[in-house]
Write a protein that holds these residues in place. Structure first.
Motif, PDB file in Angstrom:
ATOM      1  N   ALA A   2      10.349  -0.282   7.680  1.00  0.00           N
ATOM      2  CA  ALA A   2       9.423   0.203   6.303  1.00  0.00           C
ATOM      3  C   ALA A   2       8.009  -0.516   6.605  1.00  0.00           C
ATOM      4  O   ALA A   2       7.911  -1.796   7.060  1.00  0.00           O
ATOM      5  CB  ALA A   2      10.038  -0.399   5.162  1.00  0.00           C
ATOM      6  N   ILE A   3       6.870   0.116   6.418  1.00  0.00           N
ATOM      7  CA  ILE A   3       5.519  -0.528   6.398  1.00  0.00           C
ATOM      8  C   ILE A   3       4.628  -0.325   5.021  1.00  0.00           C
ATOM      9  O   ILE A   3       5.178   0.759   4.415  1.00  0.00           O
ATOM     10  CB  ILE A   3       4.870   0.089   7.488  1.00  0.00           C
ATOM     11  CG1 ILE A   3       5.476  -0.109   8.807  1.00  0.00           C
ATOM     12  CG2 ILE A   3       3.413  -0.248   7.538  1.00  0.00           C
ATOM     13  CD1 ILE A   3       5.668   0.956   9.736  1.00  0.00           C
ATOM     14  N   ASP A   4       4.329  -1.472   4.374  1.00  0.00           N
ATOM     15  CA  ASP A   4       3.621  -1.318   3.177  1.00  0.00           C
ATOM     16  C   ASP A   4       2.052  -1.145   3.531  1.00  0.00           C
ATOM     17  O   ASP A   4       1.479  -2.062   4.370  1.00  0.00           O
ATOM     18  CB  ASP A   4       3.838  -2.211   2.323  1.00  0.00           C
ATOM     19  CG  ASP A   4       5.264  -2.519   1.993  1.00  0.00           C
ATOM     20  OD1 ASP A   4       5.883  -1.673   1.286  1.00  0.00           O
ATOM     21  OD2 ASP A   4       6.148  -3.459   2.332  1.00  0.00           O
ATOM     22  N   LEU A   5       1.520  -0.216   3.216  1.00  0.00           N
ATOM     23  CA  LEU A   5       0.018  -0.064   3.293  1.00  0.00           C
ATOM     24  C   LEU A   5      -0.397   0.636   2.099  1.00  0.00           C
ATOM     25  O   LEU A   5       0.399   0.901   1.019  1.00  0.00           O
ATOM     26  CB  LEU A   5      -0.224   0.636   4.474  1.00  0.00           C
ATOM     27  CG  LEU A   5      -0.029   2.183   4.646  1.00  0.00           C
ATOM     28  CD1 LEU A   5      -0.526   2.860   5.633  1.00  0.00           C
ATOM     29  CD2 LEU A   5       1.632   2.535   4.406  1.00  0.00           C
ATOM     30  N   THR A   6      -1.903   0.336   2.106  1.00  0.00           N
ATOM     31  CA  THR A   6      -2.590   1.304   0.854  1.00  0.00           C
ATOM     32  C   THR A   6      -3.382   2.446   1.382  1.00  0.00           C
ATOM     33  O   THR A   6      -3.762   2.204   2.434  1.00  0.00           O
ATOM     34  CB  THR A   6      -3.568   0.144   0.179  1.00  0.00           C
ATOM     35  OG1 THR A   6      -2.641  -0.783  -0.197  1.00  0.00           O
ATOM     36  CG2 THR A   6      -4.171   0.931  -1.095  1.00  0.00           C
ATOM     37  N   VAL A   7      -2.973   3.640   0.825  1.00  0.00           N
ATOM     38  CA  VAL A   7      -3.601   4.761   1.255  1.00  0.00           C
ATOM     39  C   VAL A   7      -4.522   5.323   0.081  1.00  0.00           C
ATOM     40  O   VAL A   7      -3.866   5.677  -0.809  1.00  0.00           O
ATOM     41  CB  VAL A   7      -2.565   5.903   1.586  1.00  0.00           C
ATOM     42  CG1 VAL A   7      -3.315   6.972   2.163  1.00  0.00           C
ATOM     43  CG2 VAL A   7      -1.698   5.432   3.028  1.00  0.00           C
ATOM     44  N   ASN A   8      -5.701   5.697   0.357  1.00  0.00           N
ATOM     45  CA  ASN A   8      -6.741   6.015  -0.733  1.00  0.00           C
ATOM     46  C   ASN A   8      -6.428   5.342  -2.030  1.00  0.00           C
ATOM     47  O   ASN A   8      -6.451   5.952  -3.090  1.00  0.00           O
ATOM     48  CB  ASN A   8      -6.374   7.439  -0.995  1.00  0.00           C
ATOM     49  CG  ASN A   8      -6.811   8.285   0.517  1.00  0.00           C
ATOM     50  OD1 ASN A   8      -7.558   7.586   1.143  1.00  0.00           O
ATOM     51  ND2 ASN A   8      -5.809   9.359   0.692  1.00  0.00           N
ATOM     52  N   THR A  10      -3.839   3.839  -3.115  1.00  0.00           N
ATOM     53  CA  THR A  10      -2.364   3.720  -3.745  1.00  0.00           C
ATOM     54  C   THR A  10      -1.491   2.908  -2.855  1.00  0.00           C
ATOM     55  O   THR A  10      -1.543   3.320  -1.497  1.00  0.00           O
ATOM     56  CB  THR A  10      -1.917   5.007  -3.949  1.00  0.00           C
ATOM     57  OG1 THR A  10      -2.782   5.909  -4.462  1.00  0.00           O
ATOM     58  CG2 THR A  10      -0.421   5.192  -4.655  1.00  0.00           C
ATOM     59  N   PRO A  11      -0.853   2.013  -3.324  1.00  0.00           N
ATOM     60  CA  PRO A  11       0.192   1.239  -2.459  1.00  0.00           C
ATOM     61  C   PRO A  11       1.216   2.281  -1.771  1.00  0.00           C
ATOM     62  O   PRO A  11       1.681   2.971  -2.675  1.00  0.00           O
ATOM     63  CB  PRO A  11       0.588   0.102  -3.188  1.00  0.00           C
ATOM     64  CG  PRO A  11      -0.186  -0.156  -4.298  1.00  0.00           C
ATOM     65  CD  PRO A  11      -0.863   1.426  -4.491  1.00  0.00           C
ATOM     66  N   GLN A  12       1.614   2.280  -0.613  1.00  0.00           N
ATOM     67  CA  GLN A  12       2.742   3.025  -0.153  1.00  0.00           C
ATOM     68  C   GLN A  12       3.598   2.176   0.482  1.00  0.00           C
ATOM     69  O   GLN A  12       3.170   1.418   1.203  1.00  0.00           O
ATOM     70  CB  GLN A  12       2.070   4.493   0.811  1.00  0.00           C
ATOM     71  CG  GLN A  12       1.221   5.172   0.124  1.00  0.00           C
ATOM     72  CD  GLN A  12       1.656   6.198  -0.874  1.00  0.00           C
ATOM     73  OE1 GLN A  12       2.897   6.378  -0.954  1.00  0.00           O
ATOM     74  NE2 GLN A  12       0.981   7.296  -1.317  1.00  0.00           N
ATOM     75  N   ARG A  13       4.977   2.842   0.632  1.00  0.00           N
ATOM     76  CA  ARG A  13       5.738   2.159   1.495  1.00  0.00           C
ATOM     77  C   ARG A  13       6.360   3.442   2.175  1.00  0.00           C
ATOM     78  O   ARG A  13       6.840   4.252   1.595  1.00  0.00           O
ATOM     79  CB  ARG A  13       6.798   1.533   0.702  1.00  0.00           C
ATOM     80  CG  ARG A  13       8.146   1.293   1.651  1.00  0.00           C
ATOM     81  CD  ARG A  13       9.179   0.321   1.079  1.00  0.00           C
ATOM     82  NE  ARG A  13       8.487  -1.102   1.449  1.00  0.00           N
ATOM     83  CZ  ARG A  13       9.312  -2.287   1.209  1.00  0.00           C
ATOM     84  NH1 ARG A  13      10.472  -2.281   1.219  1.00  0.00           N
ATOM     85  NH2 ARG A  13       8.666  -3.463   1.136  1.00  0.00           N
ATOM     86  N   LEU A  30       3.028  11.870   4.013  1.00  0.00           N
ATOM     87  CA  LEU A  30       2.522  11.421   2.835  1.00  0.00           C
ATOM     88  C   LEU A  30       1.656  12.625   2.392  1.00  0.00           C
ATOM     89  O   LEU A  30       1.081  12.818   1.321  1.00  0.00           O
ATOM     90  CB  LEU A  30       1.422  10.485   2.920  1.00  0.00           C
ATOM     91  CG  LEU A  30       1.780   9.003   3.161  1.00  0.00           C
ATOM     92  CD1 LEU A  30       0.706   7.901   3.270  1.00  0.00           C
ATOM     93  CD2 LEU A  30       2.866   8.483   2.108  1.00  0.00           C
ATOM     94  N   GLY A  31       2.125  13.729   3.093  1.00  0.00           N
ATOM     95  CA  GLY A  31       1.397  15.102   2.937  1.00  0.00           C
ATOM     96  C   GLY A  31      -0.020  15.266   2.667  1.00  0.00           C
ATOM     97  O   GLY A  31      -0.486  16.086   1.926  1.00  0.00           O
ATOM     98  N   GLY A  68      -0.173  -3.843   5.380  1.00  0.00           N
ATOM     99  CA  GLY A  68      -0.966  -4.446   4.446  1.00  0.00           C
ATOM    100  C   GLY A  68      -2.483  -4.252   4.550  1.00  0.00           C
ATOM    101  O   GLY A  68      -3.204  -4.680   4.084  1.00  0.00           O
ATOM    102  N   ARG A  69      -2.683  -3.110   5.187  1.00  0.00           N
ATOM    103  CA  ARG A  69      -4.125  -2.806   5.412  1.00  0.00           C
ATOM    104  C   ARG A  69      -4.399  -1.250   4.517  1.00  0.00           C
ATOM    105  O   ARG A  69      -3.535  -0.754   4.080  1.00  0.00           O
ATOM    106  CB  ARG A  69      -4.413  -2.357   6.878  1.00  0.00           C
ATOM    107  CG  ARG A  69      -3.867  -3.747   7.918  1.00  0.00           C
ATOM    108  CD  ARG A  69      -4.334  -3.607   9.116  1.00  0.00           C
ATOM    109  NE  ARG A  69      -5.786  -3.432   9.430  1.00  0.00           N
ATOM    110  CZ  ARG A  69      -6.311  -3.695  10.640  1.00  0.00           C
ATOM    111  NH1 ARG A  69      -5.554  -3.415  11.881  1.00  0.00           N
ATOM    112  NH2 ARG A  69      -7.586  -3.353  10.746  1.00  0.00           N
ATOM    113  N   ALA A  70      -5.693  -1.421   4.497  1.00  0.00           N
ATOM    114  CA  ALA A  70      -6.127   0.076   3.436  1.00  0.00           C
ATOM    115  C   ALA A  70      -6.681   1.124   4.344  1.00  0.00           C
ATOM    116  O   ALA A  70      -7.634   1.123   4.919  1.00  0.00           O
ATOM    117  CB  ALA A  70      -6.985  -0.778   2.539  1.00  0.00           C
ATOM    118  N   VAL A  71      -5.950   2.168   4.108  1.00  0.00           N
ATOM    119  CA  VAL A  71      -6.264   3.325   5.024  1.00  0.00           C
ATOM    120  C   VAL A  71      -7.099   4.381   3.921  1.00  0.00           C
ATOM    121  O   VAL A  71      -6.629   4.491   2.834  1.00  0.00           O
ATOM    122  CB  VAL A  71      -5.017   4.116   5.522  1.00  0.00           C
ATOM    123  CG1 VAL A  71      -5.647   5.329   6.236  1.00  0.00           C
ATOM    124  CG2 VAL A  71      -4.233   2.993   6.640  1.00  0.00           C
TER     125      VAL A  71
END
Lengths: 165, 485, 748
Positions: A2-8, A10-13, A30-31, A68-71
């Motif tokens: 499991a990886i937690d990151l932020t995409v646009n 929004t936090p995502q796991r 993430l579609g 932990g990074r923001a994409v």
């Protein structure tokens, strides 16, 4: 894993094999359509996204590095109904033919302008040297990025505390 | 930029003290140091030079790699203006096109030959040794004549080089006279009668115009080549120039044949692609006659000496990993290479600093970011080199692997070239260190590198300046402030 | 194309009237633009694609709710055709463009318009839709006139309603409900006169761009069907390779792997997630053993290769007594070559297919849904009506690339996994090595001048494969060739047609009394080749227009003036004069090492006219050519979307510039070695000119002339001519790489 990151924003796991390139996570898990598969080798830039504000080739970036990074993908710059400054500039300049390379171009330019809002034509060309276009839309892409830079600079002047787009 | 200055301040203070001594020396030897102006002459007509002399000059200019320093990336060839950062300050290369006002259009052949031989311009001013006349002094009159013919028939470009950024007293050219007194030995090349002709030809080219030692040798505090340790490795524009004597760190020992192939093509299946400033060198050598390239290779191979039995054996073992071209390989494009067998250590075999699972992280990064190309089975130079063969991974100094990982190998614009993406945006410093430790542990039998964290941080920030250029010379290094100079 | 009736004479035959004449069998029919003679509309036959599909409701339907649906058999390839066709329909139906729903190529819904190729979409589909929409408007007006009791010519149209002078209105939907649109569109449907156009001829923002710049689903690559699986193929490593051993056991147990499929030499893997399919493909590649045969040309020089493949000679044009032109002070002879070159779409080919209970559905970025359906049906031994092919946009299409092959891959794999949608995405190296290339070509040209500085004799010999190996039959599909029971490729045949193929634009448009043009035909294809944007016109115009410049030099004339001296068609003269004027052509060299170059062609000799002037600097030290500016003048007939024409022309110039300066496929004697952007480099931003200006000659009311490929040939020639002007050296072998330029100019 499991990886937690932020995409646009929004936090995502996401649950993915750790060596999965970020590109496939964005597209399949993430579609998101913005980042494109072009070469899988880091040679063409079609998969460019920004990570913590810097341009990254998502096709050769394992997702485990994104913890932990923001994409940001092109979807994060605005919508068809409310396009952001970069998107508006590309629409206004009609800067697409097939359009397949364009989101990568926009993300590369976004990273450049966030770091250097005053980037001149030479700097824009240098930054885009990593991104390929086959339809020959280059003149319009350059125009669109210059236009976006103008818009973003003016927005900064008008609202010094706000970030455009 | 500021950081770079800070780091250099201490060095600079020492240098400036030394320079004062040089100035005194130069002034003391005034009579010796004094050079007269050679009168200007009208530019000779391009058709006054025989075509075969011009063609010979073109080949020699390629050996001298003149174009690399005398051209701003992306600008007009030989028009000068390239900023050459030195520990003493920035020097700009001069315009050597035959423009009469800003180039060497009014130089006579005698003036040109004197510059090559003694490092003095037409007006009699001492040239800074960034222009490697300590090597060019060995060039024969006949070759200088051909070089002159070549340069005088180039397209004249009107371009004034920016002023040099040198502190007092280095900005006084008399200091150069002092430097010359200490370190410069004028003299033509003397063949070694005991050695074969090919060796002597190679030595003449490599020690003279080729000026290999200018980058591949350590330099002393005043920027002079440490003659006692010639070819023991040096630095150029932020890149390590590996030892090319018997301390060569190449996993597969170089031979005259492999060197010849590498110098001619810019890559070799057992050694990978040339990059950094060496890419320009091999790019130029591509146009040379086979005999000259072979001669340089023979001489360099001789300087490297015969590898030990142990090195040779290991090199032979590694040959199994060398990707072969196309159908010979039996492995189609896109395939993985056969397992590395005993040649690469298993990922968990006790490399240092991996207790916290760093090795796993390094390996996953390797699989996606590196192996896609470096285990692709695609033929070199476009597939990546298996790292067990990589000098960068096996060398004592990790600078070059740090450089290519952070900044990649930028694509040549429309030219066939190896392309490697820059990973600086994706990899944090900690990720970089984990990856590099993994590579070193798995693909080398050398001890772990020290000081990786600092090296990565300084290279990324620009504190350690790296010039990053594709083969066609457009300089770029994302986020490397130094490269924006 | 079997529905085209043969004509007794070829275009060449007509052109050759009065001279020696060799007629080669032709399958062509005259195109509207030719028969139109510059008039407002060709009277006969039915305009554009109406000739094949005359019924109105095949093109335009109006629902009871007033919804307007327009159908085209053409596909959006990134050229902006969707927007232009909407403009045409909106104009004639008197509605805003946003009111139109356009359905593009789909075998279940749209007319069969063959391929979207040859810059013919506006000529064929645009013309048909325009006439159908105009006729629909007439029918709506008649019905409204009847119901409202007002004269038809007094009615107004707005907001999808028809309004009588007294203000009473009826909606399109109400009217359409009582109309029969299953009628034929007459050849003389009343088109809006040029001076009353309000949508056509004006720039309309492309309807597809907002989606593309905001991450909407725009491409076949973006399709995500319920339960969709991801497949990858493992291609033979070289064209003649045979699979001799496969140990796939380990691959079958990899995470996510659903199936490993093998049929003869066709090998594929299917997985639940895309990257798992990629990893399984890599493992499967290692698990396969192939026996390879050396069938590629290796380092054979192109002239030797092509001469060795020649089997047949066809006369393309013969006029007067060209004879053999002797060498002399008033004559020139030269040989030009062009290497194999790639389409190189940025997105590799992709196909999606599902085998349902009613048959197979395929989503593809093919250029021809009907021909692709026929080929796929044949490969799977299904009746064509059990296969539906839906065009879905892919990455830029510049001719016959891997689209049909990827569709076939998906279809074949889906046929073995009924009920599960399957998406096949090619890898970059598969696209580079697997797509059909633009064929290598050689041209030997000779010409002589008379005493007045005019060309009196001209011979032009073209060596080329065919440039079309599209489906066709199943044998055109890579997958079908690899099956255990393979479909062989159809043998290639020389066809000399008005539009031209390898011989496209080989006939000079200049007035020359004695000409002879031959096509030395090469039926065998060591490298798989097919249509690449402009087919033979790229190399032929390059050679022809290089010759024109050298002849001008020989005649002591300015290159622009020399061209005008030989041009009689006023439209051709107009674009030449306009390009020269806007560029600021003086004929003088601007500075040392800088050159101006000019070129002209009318694409296919019957589509758009284009003249181009360029400025470039040659750096002799590095051999790099830096093109700084280009000025084009184009006459495309009537204009639908001027910005679309500009976009296409700018793109054509830049793409052809990349071909001309940089591109050459490489291979050894067994395998293609152009497998990525490092080994097959194309133009990047550093080489992009400072400016490109495209000036459009407006011809309202004239037929549409194909635009999309007009710039390819002139760009190559203008660059070569400018290099000659800058350096005094004529380069005749494409591409003009830095190495070649440096070598040619090292001593001079």
């Amino acid at each position: 894993m499991a990886i937690d990151l932020t995409v646009n924003g929004t936090p995502q796991r996401v649950e993915a094999d750790p060596d999965t390139p970020l590109l496939y996570v964005l597209r399949d898990d993430l579609g998101l359509n913005g980042a494109k598969f072009g070469c899988g080798l880091g040679q063409c830039g079609a998969c460019t996204v920004t990570v913590d504000g810097r341009a990254v080739l998502s096709c050769v970036t394992p997702v485990l590095l994104m913890q932990g990074r923001a994409v940001t993908t092109v979807e994060g710059l605005g919508t068809a109904e409310a396009p952001g400054p970069m998107q508006r500039a590309f629409i206004e300049e009609q800067a697409a033919q097939c359009g397949y390379c364009i989101p990568g171009m926009m993300m590369r330019a976004q990273a450049l302008l966030q770091e250097r809002p005053d980037a001149d034509d030479a700097a824009i060309r240098r930054a885009l040297e990593f991104n390929l276009c086959r339809c020959g839309t280059h003149m319009r892409i350059l125009r669109a990025i210059r236009r976006a830079a103008d818009t973003m600079r003016h927005a900064e002047t008008a609202a010094p505390n706000g970030r455009a787009g | 930029m500021g950081r770079r200055k800070t780091r250099h301040n201490a060095v600079e203070r020492g240098l400036i003290g030394g320079a004062a001594v040089l100035l005194a020396l130069g002034a003391g030897a005034l009579a010796w140091a004094w050079e007269t102006a050679i009168p200007p002459q009208p530019r000779p007509a391009a058709d006054s030079f025989p075509a075969d002399l011009v063609a010979e000059g073109a080949r020699l200019a390629a050996v001298g790699n003149c174009i690399a320093c005398h051209t701003v990336p992306g600008g007009r060839s030989f028009a000068g203006g390239l900023a050459l950062p030195t520990p003493f300050g920035t020097i700009h290369s001069t315009n050597i096109t035959p423009d009469e006002d800003t180039g060497i259009g009014r130089w006579s052949e005698a003036a040109f030959t004197r510059a090559m031989r003694r490092g003095v311009d037409r007006e009699g001013r001492h040239l800074y040794p960034a222009f490697p006349y300590d090597h060019y002094t060995r060039v024969s009159d006949a070759d200088n004549r051909a070089l002159y013919a070549y340069l005088m028939t180039r397209t004249p470009v009107r371009a004034e080089a920016p002023a040099n950024g040198l502190p007092f007293p280095l900005n006084i050219r008399m200091t150069v006279a002092g430097w010359k007194l200490l370190y410069f030995r004028e003299g033509a090349f003397t063949p070694d009668p005991v050695k074969p002709e090919v060796w002597n030809r190679g030595a003449y080219l490599a020690e003279g115009l080729g000026h290999c030692g200018a980058c591949h040798s350590p330099r002393n505090a005043l920027g002079a080549v440490d003659e006692g340790r010639a070819w023991a490795g040096g630095e150029a524009e932020g890149w390590t120039a590996y030892p090319i004597n018997r301390d060569s760190p190449a996993p597969v020992p170089w031979t005259a044949d492999s060197l010849s192939f590498y110098l001619r093509h810019g890559w070799h299946p057992a050694h990978g692609v040339s990059r950094g400033p060496m890419a320009e060198v091999t790019g130029n050598l591509a146009g040379l006659p086979d005999a000259d390239v072979a001669a340089i290779a023979a001489y360099v191979a001789d300087r490297m000496g015969t590898p030990s039995a142990e090195r040779r054996r290991r090199g032979e073992d590694l040959q199994a990993l060398v990707p072969r071209l196309s159908a010979d390989a039996g492995t189609p494009p896109g395939a993985s290479l056969p397992a590395a067998g005993g040649l690469s250590r298993p990922p968990t075999a006790g490399s240092e600093g991996t207790a916290s699972g760093g090795d796993e992280r390094g390996e996953a990064v390797y699989r996606t970011a590196c192996a896609t190309c470096h285990e692709s089975g695609r033929p070199l130079p476009f597939g990546g080199l298996p790292f067990a063969l990589s000098t960068a991974v096996n060398a004592a100094n990790p600078q070059n692997i740090v450089n290519v990982t952070l900044f990649g190998l930028p694509p040549g614009d429309g030219t066939v070239s190896a392309v490697m993406p820059a990973f600086g945006g994706a990899l944090t410093d900690a990720d970089m260190v984990a990856l590099l430790r993994y590579l070193r542990g798995r693909f080398s039998d050398q001890p772990p590198w020290d000081g990786l964290e600092r090296l990565v941080a300084d290279t990324r920030s620009g504190a350690h300046h790296v010039a990053v250029r594709p083969a066609d010379g457009i300089e770029r290094a994302p986020r490397n402030v130094g490269a924006e100079d | 194309m079997s529905d085209h009736s043969p004509l007794p004479l070829t275009r060449r035959g007509l052109l050759a009237a009065g001279g020696a004449l060799v007629v080669t069998v032709s399958l062509a029919r005259p195109l509207p633009a030719q028969t139109g003679g510059g008039g407002a509309r060709p009277p006969k036959p039915a305009p554009g694609s109406l000739a094949q599909t005359p019924r109105l409701d095949a093109w335009v339907r109006i629902g009871a709710d007033g919804a307007i649906t327009v159908f085209t058999g053409k596909a959006e390839l990134g050229q902006g055709i969707r927007t232009a066709l909407i403009q045409v329909a909106a104009e004639e139906l008197r509605v805003p463009p946003a009111a139109i729903t356009l359905v593009t190529a789909d075998t279940a819904r749209t007319p069969n318009e063959g391929y979207t190729a040859g810059s013919q979409s506006m000529q064929n589909s645009g013309t048909a839709i325009r006439a159908a929409a105009a006729q629909a408007r007439v029918l709506l007006a008649q019905e409204a006139a009847r119901r409202l009791g007002a004269p038809a010519d007094a009615l107004g149209f707005a907001d999808r309603r028809v309004t009588a002078p007294d203000g009473r209105t009826l909606g399109y939907g109400e009217l359409a409900a009582s109309l029969d649109l299953t009628v034929e569109v007459p050849a003389d449907a009343p088109l809006t006169p040029p001076d009353r156009l309000s949508v056509m001829g004006k720039p309309l923002p492309r309807v597809d761009i907002p989606t593309k710049v905001t991450g909407g689903a725009a491409y076949v690559q973006d399709l995500r069907l319920e339960g969709m699986l991801h497949a990858r193929v493992v291609r033979p490593p070289s064209p003649a390779a045979r699979l001799t051993a496969l140990d796939s056991a380990a691959v079958e147990t990899m995470p996510g792997v659903i199936a490993v499929l093998r049929d003869g030499d066709f090998l594929a893997v299917v997985a639940d997630k895309e990257y798992r399919a990629v990893k399984a493909m890599r493992a499967l590649t290692t698990a396969a053993r192939w026996e390879e045969t050396a069938t590629l040309p290796g380092d054979t020089p192109i002239p030797d290769l092509l001469r060795g493949l020649e089997r047949e000679v066809g006369t393309v044009d013969a006029n007067g007594e060209a004879g053999t032109i002797a060498d002399g002070p008033r004559s020139l002879r030269a040989r030009f070559t062009r290497p194999y070159q790639l389409h190189g779409s940025i997105g590799p080919s992709c196909g999606v297919a599902v085998m349902g209970e009613d048959g197979l559905t395929v989503w593809s970025h093919t250029q021809g849904v009907y021909p692709d359906r026929k080929a796929i049906a044949e490969m799977l031994r299904l009746p064509p009506e059990r296969v539906r092919v839906i065009h879905t946009e892919g990455s830029g299409c510049y001719g016959h690339n891997g689209a049909d092959d990827a569709a076939a891959d998906a279809a074949l794999i889906a046929s073995k996994l009924p009920g599960r949608p399957v998406r096949v995405q090619w890898m970059r190296e598969q696209e580079h090595a697997g797509e059909p290339y633009g064929p290598a070509m050689m041209i030997e040209a000779a010409a002589s001048l008379d005493g007045n500085g005019r060309i009196d004799r001209w011979t032009f010999d073209v060596w080329s494969n065919t440039h079309t190996t599209r489906p066709g039959g199943a044998g055109a599909l890579l997958a079908a060739r690899h099956l255990a029971e393979p479909f062989p490729a159809e043998p290639a045949a020389m066809q000399i047609t008005p539009a031209g193929n390898g011989d496209r634009n080989a006939i000079p448009l200049y007035a020359i009394p004695n000409t002879r043009v031959l096509w030395h035909f090469l039926p065998d294809m060591p490298l798989r080749v097919s249509a690449l944007r402009s087919l033979g016109a790229y190399a032929n115009v390059f050679a022809l227009e290089s010759m024109m410049d050298d002849l001008a030099l020989l005649a002591g004339a300015d290159p622009v003036e020399f061209r005008l001296r030989h041009l009689e068609d006023p439209r051709a003269r107009r674009v030449v004069e306009l390009a020269a004027e806007r560029f600021g052509w003086t004929g003088a060299a601007p500075a040392p090492g800088v050159g101006h170059g000019f070129a002209f062609a009318r694409y296919k000799n019957h589509a758009a006219y284009l003249a181009l002037a360029v400025e470039l600097a040659v750096d002799r030290g590095s051999g790099r050519v830096r093109m700084t500016r280009a000025t084009a003048a184009i006459d495309s007939g009537a204009i639908v979307n001027p910005d679309g024409i500009r976009n296409q022309t700018e793109g054509g110039i830049i793409q052809a510039m990349s071909w001309t300066l940089f591109e050459r496929a490489v291979y050894d004697d067994t395998r293609v070695t152009s497998v990525d952007w490092a080994s097959y480099p194309i133009l990047r931003f550093a080489s992009v000119p400072d400016r490109i200006d495209v000036h459009i000659v407006e011809r309202p009311g004239d037929p549409f002339l194909g635009t999309g490929e007009a710039a390819q040939g002139p760009t190559a020639a203008a660059i070569g001519n400018a290099i000659r002007a800058a350096t005094g050296r004529r380069l005749r072998d494409l591409p003009f790489t830095p190495d070649r330029v440096r070598e040619a100019t090292a001593t001079g």
